[in-house]
Design an enzyme around this catalytic site. Structure first.
Site, PDB file in Angstrom:
ATOM      1  N   VAL A 121     -31.236  35.661  49.925  1.00  0.00           N
ATOM      2  CA  VAL A 121     -30.372  35.355  51.093  1.00  0.00           C
ATOM      3  C   VAL A 121     -29.077  36.163  50.990  1.00  0.00           C
ATOM      4  CG1 VAL A 121     -29.314  33.527  52.485  1.00  0.00           C
ATOM      5  CG2 VAL A 121     -31.212  32.958  50.977  1.00  0.00           C
ATOM      6  N   ILE A 125     -24.530  39.862  48.775  1.00  0.00           N
ATOM      7  CA  ILE A 125     -23.411  38.887  48.753  1.00  0.00           C
ATOM      8  C   ILE A 125     -23.699  37.808  47.704  1.00  0.00           C
ATOM      9  CG2 ILE A 125     -22.099  37.214  50.121  1.00  0.00           C
ATOM     10  CD1 ILE A 125     -23.151  38.692  52.643  1.00  0.00           C
ATOM     11  N   ASP A 189     -37.093  35.550  59.544  1.00  0.00           N
ATOM     12  CA  ASP A 189     -36.387  35.864  58.293  1.00  0.00           C
ATOM     13  C   ASP A 189     -35.101  35.039  58.192  1.00  0.00           C
ATOM     14  OD1 ASP A 189     -35.918  37.948  55.977  1.00  0.00           O
ATOM     15  OD2 ASP A 189     -34.078  37.973  57.166  1.00  0.00           O
ATOM     16  N   LYS A 193     -33.955  31.981  55.509  1.00  0.00           N
ATOM     17  CA  LYS A 193     -32.685  32.040  54.771  1.00  0.00           C
ATOM     18  C   LYS A 193     -31.820  30.807  55.036  1.00  0.00           C
ATOM     19  CE  LYS A 193     -32.635  37.093  54.579  1.00  0.00           C
ATOM     20  NZ  LYS A 193     -32.285  38.311  55.321  1.00  0.00           N
ATOM     21  N   GLY A 288     -30.725  46.222  52.376  1.00  0.00           N
ATOM     22  CA  GLY A 288     -30.606  47.575  51.820  1.00  0.00           C
ATOM     23  C   GLY A 288     -30.904  47.567  50.334  1.00  0.00           C
TER      24      GLY A 288
HETATM   25  N1  HSE Z   1     -35.038  42.403  56.649  1.00  0.00           N
HETATM   26  C1  HSE Z   1     -33.978  41.711  56.007  1.00  0.00           C
HETATM   27  C2  HSE Z   1     -32.709  41.916  56.801  1.00  0.00           C
HETATM   28  C3  HSE Z   1     -33.831  42.208  54.602  1.00  0.00           C
HETATM   29  O1  HSE Z   1     -32.683  42.817  57.658  1.00  0.00           O
HETATM   30  O2  HSE Z   1     -31.742  41.206  56.596  1.00  0.00           O
HETATM   31  C4  HSE Z   1     -32.883  41.434  53.741  1.00  0.00           C
HETATM   32  O3  HSE Z   1     -33.325  40.130  53.530  1.00  0.00           O
END
Ligand code: HSE
Length: 340
Positions: A121, A125, A189, A193, A288
């Site tokens: 997550v 950071i 996604d 998170k 990244g």
């Molecule tokens: N695909 C995710 C994003 C990668 O763009 O945040 C990092 O979890």
């Protein structure tokens, strides 16, 4: 010299090897020992890379495994095997943490090793560690976060006049997007998170399936221009509120008075509200190669500092949350507005 292994030599896995190689002297300073990548496992045939997990988990020299494969299998089976051998596992795999994090954390505790997932997550950071260590005594009433770098990159570029698909392609080229970018743009996604964050602060296991989830595919240039005319910005947010166990992922109108308004491009911003500390915002690169790999390595260091014992994340004890709610949209409006 301490030996570790990396499972999955893609974007993040190769980044872990780079961070360890290039920052070896910093790692040595903080650990008092050097870290060496003894094995790299990948399902592809790459020279110098192994394919057999048994070779790794049966090697008593291996103290930590970095699981950067993504997806549920074989990551779940390999993680399970490693933990049962008393080898700590550090992962960037939010899908696995969401689905099996409680079970894997319990196995880790049973075998005096750790299951850590800082990189799952917020990319680079130090978010989960901050929540665990600095906010353990706080009653967190809300977390509102820009948690997907790809979506934030797309929305920022759309605001600058770029087309959705061009911006998505750029995010893919830069290594931000998931293998299947639908997971980014449909909000899944972000849902994984925010479910992980909500679980950490509430002591109850929220799962991705419980999150009311809307992505950014319905956001138009006109919506962005209308928001701008009202002094607001459209951001894909994951929002958890302790009251009513409310959890939602959706594009929000963020007023310019909010620190989240100025979080652009691949950056993530997470606003945490505690009953004593009030609002704290964490900001940094949310996706990244190197930022995410850096978070994996921070977990490797924590595992190695606690060799032979379990780093307590609270995940092993989570009971499933029975029902979650979601705030409704204001009547006649396409978007919710982020409150103060
Ligand atoms: N695909 C995710 C994003 C990668 O763009 O945040 C990092 O979890």
């Amino acid at each position: 010299m301490i030996n570790i292994a990396i499972l999955g030599f893609g974007n993040i896995g190769s980044g872990v090897a780079e961070v360890i190689g290039e920052n070896q002297s910093e790692i040595q300073k903080v650990l008092g020992d050097s870290v060496h990548v003894k094995y790299i496992l990948d399902i592809r045939d790459i020279p110098g890379v192994v394919n057999d997990i048994n070779m790794i988990v049966n090697d008593p020299d291996v103290k930590v495994i970095c699981e950067t494969m993504g997806g549920k299998e074989p990551a779940y089976t390999y993680t399970h095997q490693a933990l049962e051998h008393g080898i700590s596992v550090c992962t960037s795999n939010k899908e696995l943490v969401d689905a099996y994090g409680v079970e894997l954390s319990a196995i880790a505790r049973e075998h005096n090793c750790s299951y850590l997932f800082e990189a799952s997550v917020g990319g680079g950071i130090p978010l989960l560690r901050t929540i665990r260590e600095a906010f353990g005594h706080e009653r967190v009433s809300r977390i509102a976060g820009i948690l997907n770098g790809t979506c934030n990159y797309i929305l920022t570029n759309m605001k600058a006049g770029k087309d959705f698909s061009d911006a998505l392609r750029e995010a893919q080229e830069k290594g931000f997007a998931e293998r299947n970018p639908a997971a980014d743009v449909e909000g899944h996604d972000t849902a994984r998170k925010i479910a992980i964050l909500a679980s950490l602060v509430s002591g109850k296991k929220f799962s991705y399936e419980q999150v009311s989830c809307e992505g950014i595919t319905g956001v138009t240039q006109q919506d962005i221009a209308d928001a701008e005319a009202r002094g607001m910005s459209i951001k894909l947010l994951g929002v958890y509120e302790s009251e009513g166990s409310s959890i939602v992922v959706a594009p929000y109108l963020v007023p310019s008075s909010s620190p989240l308004y100025g979080v652009n491009d691949v950056f993530n911003g997470i606003m945490i509200t505690g009953n004593m500390v009030d609002n704290v915002m964490l900001y940094g690169r949310g996706a990244g190669k190197r930022p995410t790999a850096s978070a994996v390595v921070s977990d490797v260091i924590e595992c190695l500092k606690n060799q032979g014992s379990n780093v307590h994340t609270g995940f092993a004890d989570l009971e499933p949350v029975m029902s979650a709610s979601a705030p409704s949209k204001p009547e006649g409006s396409k978007f919710r507005v982020l409150g103060a």
